[in-house]
Motif scaffolding. Structure first.
Motif, short mmCIF file in Angstrom:
data_model
loop_
_atom_site.label_atom_id
_atom_site.label_comp_id
_atom_site.label_asym_id
_atom_site.label_seq_id
_atom_site.Cartn_x
_atom_site.Cartn_y
_atom_site.Cartn_z
N TYR A 79 0.85 -1.19 0.00
CA TYR A 79 0.00 0.00 0.00
C TYR A 79 0.88 1.24 0.00
O TYR A 79 1.71 1.42 0.90
N ASN A 80 0.69 2.07 -1.05
CA ASN A 80 1.47 3.30 -1.21
C ASN A 80 1.34 4.19 0.01
O ASN A 80 0.24 4.41 0.50
N ILE A 81 2.45 4.74 0.43
CA ILE A 81 2.44 5.67 1.55
C ILE A 81 1.84 7.01 1.10
O ILE A 81 1.17 7.68 1.85
N SER A 82 2.07 7.37 -0.15
CA SER A 82 1.59 8.67 -0.63
C SER A 82 0.07 8.78 -0.69
O SER A 82 -0.48 9.84 -0.40
N ASP A 83 -0.62 7.69 -1.04
CA ASP A 83 -2.07 7.79 -1.23
C ASP A 83 -2.87 6.59 -0.70
O ASP A 83 -4.07 6.51 -0.92
N SER A 84 -2.25 5.66 -0.06
CA SER A 84 -2.88 4.46 0.53
C SER A 84 -3.46 3.50 -0.49
O SER A 84 -4.16 2.56 -0.12
N VAL A 85 -3.18 3.69 -1.75
CA VAL A 85 -3.71 2.83 -2.81
C VAL A 85 -2.86 1.57 -2.91
O VAL A 85 -1.64 1.60 -2.74
N ALA A 86 -3.51 0.45 -3.22
CA ALA A 86 -2.81 -0.81 -3.38
C ALA A 86 -1.81 -0.70 -4.53
O ALA A 86 -2.06 -0.08 -5.56
N PHE A 87 -0.64 -1.31 -4.33
CA PHE A 87 0.43 -1.33 -5.31
C PHE A 87 0.83 -2.79 -5.49
O PHE A 87 1.20 -3.45 -4.53
N THR A 88 0.72 -3.29 -6.73
CA THR A 88 1.00 -4.70 -7.00
C THR A 88 2.06 -4.84 -8.09
O THR A 88 2.51 -3.84 -8.66
N ARG A 89 2.38 -6.07 -8.39
CA ARG A 89 3.34 -6.33 -9.47
C ARG A 89 2.88 -5.70 -10.78
O ARG A 89 3.68 -5.23 -11.57
N ASP A 90 1.57 -5.65 -11.00
CA ASP A 90 1.03 -5.06 -12.22
C ASP A 90 1.28 -3.56 -12.33
O ASP A 90 1.23 -3.00 -13.42
N ASN A 91 1.57 -2.91 -11.19
CA ASN A 91 1.86 -1.48 -11.20
C ASN A 91 3.32 -1.17 -11.51
O ASN A 91 3.67 -0.01 -11.72
N LEU A 92 4.16 -2.18 -11.53
CA LEU A 92 5.57 -1.95 -11.87
C LEU A 92 5.68 -1.59 -13.34
O LEU A 92 4.93 -2.10 -14.17
N LYS A 93 6.64 -0.73 -13.65
CA LYS A 93 6.88 -0.37 -15.05
C LYS A 93 7.41 -1.58 -15.79
O LYS A 93 8.29 -2.29 -15.30
N LYS A 94 6.89 -1.79 -16.98
CA LYS A 94 7.34 -2.92 -17.80
C LYS A 94 8.74 -2.62 -18.36
O LYS A 94 9.09 -1.47 -18.63
N ASN A 95 9.52 -3.66 -18.56
CA ASN A 95 10.86 -3.57 -19.14
C ASN A 95 11.76 -2.58 -18.42
O ASN A 95 12.55 -1.86 -19.04
N THR A 96 11.63 -2.54 -17.09
CA THR A 96 12.44 -1.66 -16.26
C THR A 96 12.96 -2.46 -15.07
O THR A 96 12.19 -3.15 -14.41
N PRO A 97 14.27 -2.37 -14.79
CA PRO A 97 14.79 -3.06 -13.61
C PRO A 97 14.10 -2.57 -12.34
O PRO A 97 13.70 -1.40 -12.24
N THR A 98 13.96 -3.47 -11.38
CA THR A 98 13.28 -3.15 -10.12
C THR A 98 14.22 -3.45 -8.95
O THR A 98 14.88 -4.48 -8.92
N VAL A 99 14.24 -2.52 -8.00
CA VAL A 99 15.02 -2.69 -6.78
C VAL A 99 14.05 -2.66 -5.60
O VAL A 99 13.33 -1.67 -5.42
N PHE A 100 14.00 -3.74 -4.83
CA PHE A 100 13.20 -3.78 -3.61
C PHE A 100 14.13 -3.45 -2.46
O PHE A 100 15.19 -4.07 -2.31
#
Length: 169
Positions: free
Chosen positions: A45-66
């Motif tokens: 859940y996003n801290i900025s707006d409390s909206v759910a954030f899932t794998r589908d929200n990740l940018k496509k073809n972009t490296p991800t750092v957790f």
């Protein structure tokens, strides 16, 4: 006497033969992210707006750092400062900073470090304690890098140079 010694030796050999050995590389002991080395399904859940954030929200073809952190961890605070100072190394990546601690603590951290000023950073709360278990987190901060195809690249624990993380993108 030789017969007793022989039987005793045979007994000891049979016991060791039936004992189970555990290796670090056995599938049961590997963290989930190593057994399934692709981006997992998750809900944060996003801290900025409390909206759910899932794998589908990740940018496509972009490296991800957790970036798994705790707002009250001095190493995490220091690492966040380092990240901000070296944000240019991550201009072609997306960073998901996440914590399982209470909303208010993460929101305060979000404000203190002005995370809203960094569009490539998403700060979120892991309400289900998914990532600490999935990544088998032992130290904070813990950082996990995935390539642009969603394949696991490298894990880092504790303080690490931002250039070392960026080199994995």
């Amino acid at each position: 006497m030789k017969t007793i010694f022989f039987l005793l030796s045979l007994s000891l050999l049979s016991i060791t033969g039936f004992s189970q050995s555990s290796t670090v590389n056995s599938p049961e002991e590997l963290p989930v992210y190593l057994r399934f080395p692709t981006l997992p399904q998750f809900t944060l859940y996003n801290i900025s707006d409390s909206v759910a954030f899932t794998r589908d929200n990740l940018k496509k073809n972009t490296p991800t750092v957790f970036f798994v952190f705790s707002p009250d961890c001095e190493h995490c605070q220091h690492e966040t400062e380092n990240l901000k100072q070296n944000i240019n190394l991550f201009k072609n990546a997306q960073i998901v900073m996440l914590s399982y601690l209470p909303w208010e603590e993460i929101k305060k951290f979000y404000g203190i470090y002005h995370i809203a000023n960094y569009p490539q950073i998403t700060m979120a709360r892991d309400t289900k304690f998914f990532f600490p278990v999935y990544f088998k987190v032992r130290n904070l901060p813990s950082i996990f890098v995935y390539d642009k195809k969603g394949n696991f690249k490298k894990a880092f624990e504790g303080s690490v140079k931002m250039s070392d993380i960026a080199s994995q993108l």
